[in-house]
Write an enzyme that holds these catalytic residues in place. Structure first.
Site, PDB file in Angstrom:
ATOM      1  N   GLU A 267       0.815  -1.200   0.000  1.00  0.00           N
ATOM      2  CA  GLU A 267       0.000   0.000   0.000  1.00  0.00           C
ATOM      3  C   GLU A 267       0.850   1.251   0.000  1.00  0.00           C
ATOM      4  O   GLU A 267       0.439   2.304   0.447  1.00  0.00           O
ATOM      5  CB  GLU A 267      -0.958  -0.007   1.202  1.00  0.00           C
ATOM      6  CG  GLU A 267      -2.026  -1.049   1.020  1.00  0.00           C
ATOM      7  CD  GLU A 267      -3.184  -0.885   1.951  1.00  0.00           C
ATOM      8  OE1 GLU A 267      -4.025  -0.009   1.722  1.00  0.00           O
ATOM      9  OE2 GLU A 267      -3.230  -1.632   2.932  1.00  0.00           O
ATOM     10  N   CYS A 268       2.051   1.130  -0.510  1.00  0.00           N
ATOM     11  CA  CYS A 268       2.901   2.310  -0.665  1.00  0.00           C
ATOM     12  C   CYS A 268       2.941   2.718  -2.121  1.00  0.00           C
ATOM     13  O   CYS A 268       4.000   2.815  -2.719  1.00  0.00           O
ATOM     14  CB  CYS A 268       4.322   2.047  -0.138  1.00  0.00           C
ATOM     15  SG  CYS A 268       4.423   2.037   1.651  1.00  0.00           S
ATOM     16  N   GLY A 269       1.739   2.884  -2.730  1.00  0.00           N
ATOM     17  CA  GLY A 269       1.693   3.448  -4.066  1.00  0.00           C
ATOM     18  C   GLY A 269       2.338   4.832  -4.031  1.00  0.00           C
ATOM     19  O   GLY A 269       2.078   5.609  -3.114  1.00  0.00           O
TER      20      GLY A 269
END
Length: 468
Positions: A292-294
């Site tokens: 979830e580290c776009g």
């Protein structure tokens, strides 16, 4: 008396008040948090709260569905691609949705399952913003427009089309003031440092610092289970006999699309479980190691943290991620390090990261171990890293060599200005053995090719010399 005192806690109007509210919520029963939200957010004929659905979300439906006074709740299924036929979901997931509708049929609950939006463009090539022209009903239609492997070739666009945009459209149409999620810190990654109450800034047009949480600027997001563990969630589900997706009984611990979801990896003891970081290890398989580290959303979050710190007169200090043998790259030495290593014939294992990214923090000990091992046993390969939160990735001799959509992102680099650059992205699992094996194997193959090329050149020279 507790609830009466809780109701006296107002919705925050400043970042300082938001911090105070989140301090209050750290040790609070999630049911009380939802009741607090219900008290403040339910406005007759206008306000509704909109949870999303999953194993953790079942608790939210149980609590909101039995609130007093009754609370009208719409559930938006936020997982990706739901189609009529040719689905991207597991069959068990469809069975589960039917179970949910039946289980809560007597309550004021409505389940709405999102579908990808159909976007029409004025120009070819899908340029510009485009106009929403309905939804895509079938998987075959989606594949015809975007191809069958968009989920793998461009995971950011795939997620935007099939998950983010459809949900945002619904939340806008519902005039949503607050929505509830089942996200938890113990899932790891970006979630590891999230708060119970967040404000999603949707527009910074005419932003007023004195009213940072104005309704026109965005909406509230409530994470009542933020401090619960995986075991707490399942103890509650089982003790209250709540329905859940049958896939959890088969060993799955986090569910999404069928083509990107597998059983979680095994833990240190060799068993599969969902304790903390292992819970979501079976998600986003084949999607560039998407956690979830776009990049885009993460940089927005970092900017928000900096703005909050500036507002309170503090300095935001980045977490220190230890890497004893790493070369620290920046805009000033980036090109120099790449070219000097390349001239020597040496390779780099290059990481693009953010010290604020939960996934990067989880990966840091592994990278440090890899750097130490390479330094001791394979000195021709060195680890370097570049922090993407402070600067854009530099060009090398005017050329953009790297594409980074999420962090941590790894490349194996051997750059020689006069020869073709060898730049390989790593698309495997981010564990010590996989990465070390990959980078050493690629280095050995490169050296072998060079040896064969030299041998071929020498052979040509010998033949040439013999004919003189």
């Amino acid at each position: 008396e507790l609830l009466e005192a809780l109701y006296e806690v107002p919705l925050p109007t400043t970042y300082g008040e938001l911090d105070e509210v989140n301090d209050e919520f750290k040790d609070m029963d999630p049911r009380h948090i939802i009741q607090w939200a219900h008290h403040h957010m339910v406005i007759p004929k206008q306000g509704e709260m909109h949870p999303t659905i999953g194993s953790s979300y079942q608790l939210g439906s149980n609590w909101t569905g039995h609130s007093s006074p009754p609370l009208a709740v719409k559930f938006a299924q936020r997982s990706t691609n739901h189609f009529d036929g040719h689905s991207a979901f597991f069959p068990e997931s469809y069975d589960f949705y039917k179970t949910i509708q039946s289980y809560y049929s007597s309550e004021a609950l409505e389940l709405v399952i999102t579908k990808p939006l159909r976007i029409e463009y004025d120009t070819p090539g899908m340029d510009g913003e485009g106009v929403v022209a309905g939804v895509i009903e079938r998987r075959i239609e989606f594949d015809k427009i975007y191809g069958t492997t968009l989920w793998k070739s461009d995971p950011e666009l795939y997620t935007k089309l099939s998950k983010i945009d459809p949900l945002d459209k619904l939340l806008y149409e519902w005039n949503t003031h607050m929505w509830i999620t089942g996200r938890r810190r113990s899932s790891g990654g970006e979630r590891s440092d999230m708060d119970v109450l967040e404000f999603e800034l949707l527009s910074d047009h005419n932003f007023d610092e004195s009213k940072p949480f104005h309704k026109g600027m965005g909406r509230w997001k409530l994470n009542p289970l933020a401090y619960w563990t995986y075991d707490q969630v399942w103890n509650y589900i089982r003790s209250h006999k709540l329905p859940y997706n049958a896939l959890y009984d088969k060993g799955y611990t986090s569910l999404g699309d069928e083509m990107t979801t597998v059983l979680p990896r095994t833990n240190a003891s060799g068993t599969r479980d969902a304790v903390d970081a292992f819970e979501r290890s079976g998600r986003f398989v084949g999607m560039n190691n998407k956690t979830e580290c776009g990049l885009h959303t993460h940089l927005q979050k970092v900017k928000k943290l900096k703005d909050q710190a500036m507002e309170s007169g503090e300095v935001l200090t980045a977490p220190k991620l230890v890497c004893d043998k790493c070369i620290e790259l920046n805009v000033n030495n980036f090109e120099t390090v790449l070219t000097e290593r390349g001239r020597k014939g040496d390779a780099l294992l290059l990481e693009f990261y953010s010290p604020y990214c939960g996934s990067c923090q989880d990966f840091a000990p592994t990278l440090n171990r890899i750097a130490n091992d390479l330094s001791a046993h394979h000195p021709s390969i060195q680890v370097a890293r570049f922090d993407i939160t402070e600067n854009e990735i530099p060009k090398v001799r005017g050329e953009e060599l790297f594409s980074v959509e999420s962090t941590p992102m790894l490349y194996r680099v051997r750059y020689t200005p006069l020869l073709q650059a060898q730049i390989l992205p790593f698309n495997g699992n981010h564990n010590f053995e996989s990465i070390l094996h990959w980078v050493i194997k690629e280095d050995a193959l490169t050296k072998r090719k060079k040896q064969l090329l030299r041998k071929k050149e020498m052979g040509g020279r010998d033949r040439l010399g013999g004919g003189v």
